[in-house]
Design an enzyme around this catalytic site. Structure first.
Site, PDB file in Angstrom:
ATOM      1  N   HIS A  13      43.179  53.006  35.294  1.00  0.00           N
ATOM      2  CA  HIS A  13      44.544  53.570  35.476  1.00  0.00           C
ATOM      3  C   HIS A  13      45.511  52.544  35.668  1.00  0.00           C
ATOM      4  CE1 HIS A  13      43.947  53.102  39.873  1.00  0.00           C
ATOM      5  NE2 HIS A  13      42.717  53.877  39.661  1.00  0.00           N
TER       6      HIS A  13
HETATM    7  P1  TYD Z   1      41.116  56.423  42.532  1.00  0.00           P
HETATM    8  O1  TYD Z   1      42.215  55.554  42.813  1.00  0.00           O
HETATM    9  O2  TYD Z   1      40.934  56.956  41.182  1.00  0.00           O
HETATM   10  O3  TYD Z   1      39.725  55.211  42.521  1.00  0.00           O
HETATM   11  P2  TYD Z   1      39.522  53.966  41.703  1.00  0.00           P
HETATM   12  O4  TYD Z   1      40.842  53.401  41.138  1.00  0.00           O
HETATM   13  O5  TYD Z   1      39.268  52.871  42.730  1.00  0.00           O
HETATM   14  O6  TYD Z   1      38.469  54.204  40.744  1.00  0.00           O
HETATM   15  O7  TYD Z   1      40.713  57.403  43.673  1.00  0.00           O
HETATM   16  C1  TYD Z   1      39.444  58.030  43.794  1.00  0.00           C
HETATM   17  C2  TYD Z   1      39.460  59.352  44.536  1.00  0.00           C
HETATM   18  O8  TYD Z   1      39.945  59.000  46.016  1.00  0.00           O
HETATM   19  C3  TYD Z   1      40.753  60.243  44.156  1.00  0.00           C
HETATM   20  O9  TYD Z   1      40.221  61.460  44.459  1.00  0.00           O
HETATM   21  C4  TYD Z   1      41.969  59.924  45.081  1.00  0.00           C
HETATM   22  C5  TYD Z   1      41.229  59.508  46.334  1.00  0.00           C
HETATM   23  N1  TYD Z   1      41.954  58.283  47.075  1.00  0.00           N
HETATM   24  C6  TYD Z   1      42.745  58.728  48.167  1.00  0.00           C
HETATM   25  O10 TYD Z   1      42.654  59.817  48.676  1.00  0.00           O
HETATM   26  N2  TYD Z   1      43.427  57.930  48.906  1.00  0.00           N
HETATM   27  C7  TYD Z   1      43.424  56.604  48.542  1.00  0.00           C
HETATM   28  O11 TYD Z   1      44.240  55.601  49.123  1.00  0.00           O
HETATM   29  C8  TYD Z   1      42.860  56.150  47.064  1.00  0.00           C
HETATM   30  C9  TYD Z   1      42.814  54.866  46.718  1.00  0.00           C
HETATM   31  C10 TYD Z   1      42.089  57.051  46.700  1.00  0.00           C
END
Ligand code: TYD
Length: 136
Positions: A54
Site C-alpha cells: 500500500h
Molecule cells: P497494515 O498497515 O495493512 O499492515 P502492513 O502494512 O504491515 O501489512 O495493517 C494491518 C492491520 O492492522 C489493519 O487492520 C490495520 C491495523 N493497524 C492498526 O490498527 N494500527 C496500526 O498502527 C497499524 C499499522 C495497523
C-alpha cells in the site's frame, strides 16, 4: 511535486557501542525527518509472507530491521528501488505517496516502523491502480 523513489533513502542511525551491548536511538525531527507520532512492529512473519502492499496519502515513516533481516521494495509507479536491511542501525525513510512492500523476512525478525501520523485507514491507498491514478 510528489516525492519519488529518489526521496526514499537509507538513513544511518547513531550507534553507541559498549561492551555491554549496542544502543541506537531516534528523536523526532533529528534522526527522523518528521515528528514521531506512532510506532508499530511486525514479528512472527511466516516464511514467504509479505507485508505492506500500500501507499499513504500523508504518512511518512522509517522502517528498521530491529532484529534479523528483510527487504523493502518501493515504487513511485514509474521507478522501483529495493533496500536490504540487516542491521538495526539503518532505516529506510519512505515519504508520503510511495508504494511499499516488505518481504523476505528472516526467521524471528522484528521490523520496527516509526511513523509521522496516528493510524488512519483513510490515509491508505491499498490498490496499486488507485495509487497510480492518485500520482497523476
Ligand atoms: P497494515 O498497515 O495493512 O499492515 P502492513 O502494512 O504491515 O501489512 O495493517 C494491518 C492491520 O492492522 C489493519 O487492520 C490495520 C491495523 N493497524 C492498526 O490498527 N494500527 C496500526 O498502527 C497499524 C499499522 C495497523
Amino acid at each position: 511535486m510528489l516525492p519519488t523513489v529518489e526521496d526514499t533513502t537509507l538513513i544511518e542511525l547513531p550507534k553507541i557501542i559498549d561492551p555491554r551491548g549496542a544502543l541506537t536511538f531516534v528523536e523526532s525531527d533529528h534522526q527522523l525527518p518528521f515528528a514521531l507520532k506512532r510506532a508499530y512492529w511486525l514479528y512472527d512473519v511466516p516464511g514467504g509472507e509479505s507485508r505492506g502492499g500500500h501507499a499513504h496519502r500523508e504518512m511518512e515513516q522509517v522502517i528498521v530491521a530491529a532484529s534479523g533481516s528483510l527487504t523493502v521494495r518501493v515504487s513511485d509507479s514509474l521507478v522501483e528501488k529495493e533496500f536490504f536491511l540487516n542491521r538495526s542501525y539503518y532505516g529506510v525513510y519512505i515519504p508520503r505517496m510511495i508504494w511499499r512492500e516488505l518481504y523476505d523476512f528472516s526467521s524471528g525478525s522484528v521490523c520496527l516502523a516509526l511513523v509521522s501520523t496516528l493510524y488512519d485507514e483513510a490515509d491508505y491507498l491499498r490498490s496499486f491502480e488507485e495509487f497510480r491514478s492518485a500520482r497523476q
